[in-house]
Design a protein around this motif. Structure first.
Motif, mmCIF file in Angstrom:
data_model
loop_
_atom_site.group_PDB
_atom_site.id
_atom_site.type_symbol
_atom_site.label_atom_id
_atom_site.label_comp_id
_atom_site.label_asym_id
_atom_site.label_seq_id
_atom_site.Cartn_x
_atom_site.Cartn_y
_atom_site.Cartn_z
ATOM 1 N N GLU A 296 -38.776 -18.252 -24.335
ATOM 2 C CA GLU A 296 -39.467 -19.561 -23.916
ATOM 3 C C GLU A 296 -40.454 -20.244 -25.115
ATOM 4 O OE1 GLU A 296 -42.625 -20.507 -20.339
ATOM 5 O OE2 GLU A 296 -41.538 -18.634 -20.160
ATOM 6 N N LEU A 297 -40.432 -21.516 -24.999
ATOM 7 C CA LEU A 297 -41.002 -22.301 -25.906
ATOM 8 C C LEU A 297 -42.195 -22.941 -25.400
ATOM 9 C CD1 LEU A 297 -38.016 -24.392 -27.750
ATOM 10 C CD2 LEU A 297 -39.026 -22.104 -28.465
ATOM 11 N N GLN A 298 -43.215 -23.068 -26.431
ATOM 12 C CA GLN A 298 -44.207 -23.809 -25.823
ATOM 13 C C GLN A 298 -43.841 -25.450 -25.879
ATOM 14 O OE1 GLN A 298 -47.659 -22.194 -25.783
ATOM 15 N NE2 GLN A 298 -46.243 -20.469 -26.351
ATOM 16 N N GLU A 299 -44.741 -26.264 -25.583
ATOM 17 C CA GLU A 299 -44.143 -27.603 -25.336
ATOM 18 C C GLU A 299 -43.918 -28.165 -26.777
ATOM 19 O OE1 GLU A 299 -46.607 -30.293 -23.082
ATOM 20 O OE2 GLU A 299 -45.406 -32.234 -23.873
ATOM 21 N N PRO A 300 -42.901 -28.460 -27.304
ATOM 22 C CA PRO A 300 -42.856 -28.909 -28.526
ATOM 23 C C PRO A 300 -43.114 -30.420 -28.929
ATOM 24 C CG PRO A 300 -40.713 -29.104 -27.583
ATOM 25 C CD PRO A 300 -41.531 -28.669 -26.374
ATOM 26 N N ASP A 301 -43.439 -30.743 -30.073
ATOM 27 C CA ASP A 301 -43.964 -31.845 -30.788
ATOM 28 C C ASP A 301 -43.176 -32.966 -30.236
ATOM 29 O OD1 ASP A 301 -42.388 -31.144 -32.726
ATOM 30 O OD2 ASP A 301 -44.039 -31.234 -34.101
ATOM 31 N N LEU B 50 -36.785 -31.160 -28.843
ATOM 32 C CA LEU B 50 -36.556 -29.731 -29.207
ATOM 33 C C LEU B 50 -36.629 -28.861 -28.263
ATOM 34 C CD1 LEU B 50 -38.864 -30.109 -32.546
ATOM 35 C CD2 LEU B 50 -36.527 -30.111 -32.209
ATOM 36 N N ALA B 51 -36.982 -29.324 -26.873
ATOM 37 C CA ALA B 51 -36.901 -28.352 -25.766
ATOM 38 C C ALA B 51 -35.752 -27.946 -25.163
ATOM 39 C CB ALA B 51 -37.617 -29.136 -24.651
ATOM 40 N N HIS C 276 -30.452 -21.276 -20.869
ATOM 41 C CA HIS C 276 -31.986 -21.669 -20.230
ATOM 42 C C HIS C 276 -32.420 -20.387 -19.312
ATOM 43 C CE1 HIS C 276 -29.543 -23.288 -16.760
ATOM 44 N NE2 HIS C 276 -30.444 -22.724 -16.014
ATOM 45 N N ASP C 277 -31.377 -19.527 -19.155
ATOM 46 C CA ASP C 277 -31.667 -18.393 -18.100
ATOM 47 C C ASP C 277 -32.496 -17.295 -19.081
ATOM 48 O OD1 ASP C 277 -31.206 -19.298 -16.029
ATOM 49 O OD2 ASP C 277 -29.093 -18.450 -16.018
ATOM 50 N N ASN C 278 -31.947 -17.273 -20.219
ATOM 51 C CA ASN C 278 -32.560 -16.062 -21.083
ATOM 52 C C ASN C 278 -32.873 -16.240 -22.347
ATOM 53 O OD1 ASN C 278 -29.939 -16.944 -22.211
ATOM 54 N ND2 ASN C 278 -29.112 -14.696 -22.315
ATOM 55 N N ALA C 279 -33.128 -17.730 -22.790
ATOM 56 C CA ALA C 279 -33.518 -18.062 -24.021
ATOM 57 C C ALA C 279 -35.110 -17.698 -24.111
ATOM 58 C CB ALA C 279 -33.208 -19.470 -24.135
#
Ligand code: MOS
Length: 698
Positions: free
Chosen positions: A77-82, A86-87, A72-75
């Motif tokens: 960044e995703l938008q809020e998934p459906d 998936l987060a 989670h430190d370097n992955a």
């Protein structure tokens, strides 16, 4: 082009990719290894709740071949998934055991796996609760159960009707968490090239996967292609986008190279959903003739803290039997468990175990034949909605099945028949599954040389989708199915819904039928064909958007003969026979395999399948096929599927209902009822393992 297909409809056409599959030339999502491909291996959380406080990657990165480690430190960044599942790698929270907390990417699978083993993770642990009880303090009544069904439906006054009934049944049944375990584990191969993301994903519907990826990565869907060319089963676990697609895409973006990721079997249990366990109280009231006056079905089930998913197990009780008083209720509690999801006939499979067991108990209490009891409670209209049925073949299935099975020769007394050490019994249960359909698009093309091609982003998860779509198109075009090429399994093709809810053939087939019918009309006008041929496209938005005035369901009846070893408590299914009324059967060969496949899965549900959950560690204990026991050939000696052809004009142009799921519905009840008949023991919890049965036999 003018020859009429000789054997259509319903012809047992052999699935067209069969040879590719048995010779190994069919390519699955993980069979691709593009040049420069890296391999990713996930690291699952080893605590049931808490936070990741530190990840030390030095040793992992020192493993030869390890390219990088994502956390989670370097992955990216995703938008809020459906879908909140998936987060992944977005924050330090651990919502359940097995939640992916890191991804090790390497030049080889072995290096990635070794690297994952060298990752040092520290956690802050929170208290957790993974145990479902019927008095759990977290239980609440949700607004809806899965599938958009209202959580609660009430007609009349059930309590009064029960109190006044001549005969009552009040029984509580339990089902355990189950896993889909398709042969092909969840896998994805992702490639970013020139701003375009291509993902080969093992999914039941790549249109949806593309939507999920577009949303999560903030991309225009036109910049994403998702391919699911061949899929080795899913049973619901691939019906929604799963983390492997997101993780592979993340890793490919991070590294700038193609990345392949396969969930190893032991990790699947915690990332691809499970059939939620249930505790089900069924109360039935009837008069002395066996006519139901009250039906009450109350479900208690679990969801996760990640999302709400409510197994709609009381829904079939709204469809099955006439009763002036009825109450169906779902309650759920969010536990620190992996998120439950769809598994073949979600709702119906678990709910009909309880309802059909209770019907058997009622038949025993009345001294009435269980087939006859069901026939006496056939409704005029759908009990819950009052809508007329478009067709309802339950009585026909029960009668036909009873005749084929030799049901009426049975001595109704329990524990009356013994063959050596085997206690023999027979049981029956009804089955039902709703007729679902979704909007689809498709295109049909005739080339100048007469070659015909259908294109639709359908998915073949092992059902024979290509084959049956060719049959549907061939019928509309008046040609032999072999004359029609069918392209499916890619988002580059016309958008189509998933292979799920037993709705694939109806949904895609409708669009294919429409496009092919339009093409046939155009072909009749054009001779010779223009140089670039003729293309027609179809969209069934209008047709599938209309609410039907009819209640539309498939029905069936399952008959089981079981032998119970009086010494060991082992249950053997000697015979299993299903009769279905599912509209028009479009391909006798592939349909039979869907029906019998569902029945086999029902044997597993009845006798052996159980994920187990360890209350001390919060994880599933049966996490591979050595410990999670699915039926094998020796368990499935005599399985027969038959059907009654229905001429139902209120479905779709093919006249078909879904067939993928109904085979598992009621099967476990039929087996449990047979075991009760064999032994006199009424067990109300699945699976019926030797250790649970033996105390009743001694
Ligand atoms: Mo099925 S459980 O709807 O994929």
């Amino acid at each position: 082009m003018t020859t009429r297909a000789p054997q259509f409809p319903g012809a047992p056409v052999v699935r067209r990719e069969a040879r590719d599959k048995v010779t190994g030339t069919a390519r699955y999502a993980a069979d691709l290894a593009p040049a420069g491909c890296l391999y990713a291996w996930t690291v699952p959380a080893t605590v049931a709740a808490g936070r990741v406080t530190a990840v030390r990657a030095v040793d992992a990165l020192a493993v030869p071949g390890v390219h990088s480690v994502l956390t989670h430190d370097n992955a990216p960044e995703l938008q809020e998934p459906d879908d909140p599942i998936l987060a992944v790698l977005q924050d330090d929270r651990v919502p359940h055991h097995g939640w992916p907390i890191a991804l090790v990417i390497a030049e080889s699978l072995e290096a990635a796996r070794t690297g994952a083993g060298e990752l040092h993770v520290e956690y802050e642990r929170d208290p957790y609760d993974v145990t479902l009880t019927d008095d759990h303090p977290g239980l609440y009544t949700p607004e809806e159960a899965n599938g958009g069904h209202p959580a609660v439906r009430v007609r009349g006054d059930v309590e009064r009707a029960l109190a006044g009934a001549s005969v009552q049944v009040d029984a509580t049944y339990r089902t355990v968490a189950l896993h889909n375990h398709p042969m092909e584990p969840h896998a994805a191969t992702a490639v970013w090239a020139d701003g375009h993301l291509t993902v080969h994903d093992s999914s039941q519907g790549s249109s949806r996967v593309r939507e999920s990826l577009a949303r999560a990565f903030g991309l225009d869907p036109d910049r994403i292609t998702v391919v699911s060319e061949h899929v080795g089963g899913g049973f619901g676990s691939k019906g929604t986008t799963r983390p492997q697609a997101v993780l592979a895409a993340m890793a490919a973006r991070h590294t700038g190279r193609p990345v392949k990721m396969v969930f190893p079997r032991p990790q699947l249990a915690e990332v691809v959903g499970h059939r939620a366990p249930t505790i089900q109280r069924v109360r039935l009231g009837a008069d002395l003739d066996g006519v139901l006056t009250a039906v009450s079905h109350e479900i208690v089930t679990q969801t996760s803290t990640v999302k709400e998913f409510v197994e709609q197990a009381a829904v079939p009780a709204r469809v099955m039997y006439a009763s002036p008083h009825s109450r169906t209720v779902h309650r759920v509690t969010a536990l620190d468990v992996p998120s439950p999801s769809w598994m073949r006939a979600p709702g119906e499979a678990s709910g009909m175990y309880a309802l059909e067991s209770a019907m058997d108990e009622l038949a025993s209490a009345l001294g009435l034949d269980p087939v006859e009891l069901r026939l006496r409670n056939e409704p005029e209209t759908e009990p819950d909605s009052g809508r007329p049925f478009s067709s309802r073949g339950l009585a026909a299935c029960l009668r036909d099945g009873a005749a084929r099975f030799g049901w009426h020769d049975r001595d109704p007394r329990p524990a009356a028949r013994q063959e050596g050490r085997w206690l023999m019994g027979t049981g029956v249960a009804s089955a039902t599954y709703p007729v679902l359909v979704s909007r689809s698009t498709a295109s049909a093309h005739a080339a100048r040389d007469g070659a015909l091609r259908i294109a639709v982003n359908a998915t073949d998860i092992g059902t024979g989708a290509r084959t049956v779509l060719a049959q549907i198109a061939a019928e509309a075009l008046g040609v032999d199915p072999e004359a029609v090429r069918v392209d499916i399994g890619s988002t580059d093709l016309p958008v189509a819904p998933l292979a799920g809810g037993s709705s694939g053939t109806a949904s895609w087939g409708w669009a294919v039928h429409k496009a092919a019918t339009a093409l046939a009309a155009r072909l009749a006008e054009h001779r010779p064909l223009p140089a670039d041929g003729i293309t027609t496209t179809a969209d069934t938005e209008e047709e599938t958007g209309e609410e039907s005035p009819y209640a539309r369901h498939a029905f069936g009846a399952h008959f089981a003969e079981t032998a119970v070893d009086a010494v060991t408590g082992e249950v053997r299914v000697r015979r299993l026979l299903g009769v279905y009324a599912a509209g028009r059967i479009l391909n006798a060969r592939t349909a039979r395999s869907q029906f019998t496949g569902g029945m086999v899965m029902g044997i597993g549900m009845a006798l052996t399948e159980d994920c187990g959950i360890d209350p001390d560690f919060g994880d599933f204990t049966a996490r591979d096929l050595a410990s999670y026991h699915v039926p094998v050939c020796a368990d499935t000696a005599d399985i027969q599927a038959h059907w009654i052809e229905e001429d139902d004009r209120h479905l779709n142009p093919m006249g078909s209902k879904g067939i993928g799921e109904i085979g598992i519905v009621g099967t476990a009840a039929a087996i449990g009822n047979a075991v009760r008949h064999a032994t006199g023991a009424r067990l109300r919890e699945l699976p019926l393992t030797p250790d649970t049965l033996l105390p009743y036999l001694l």
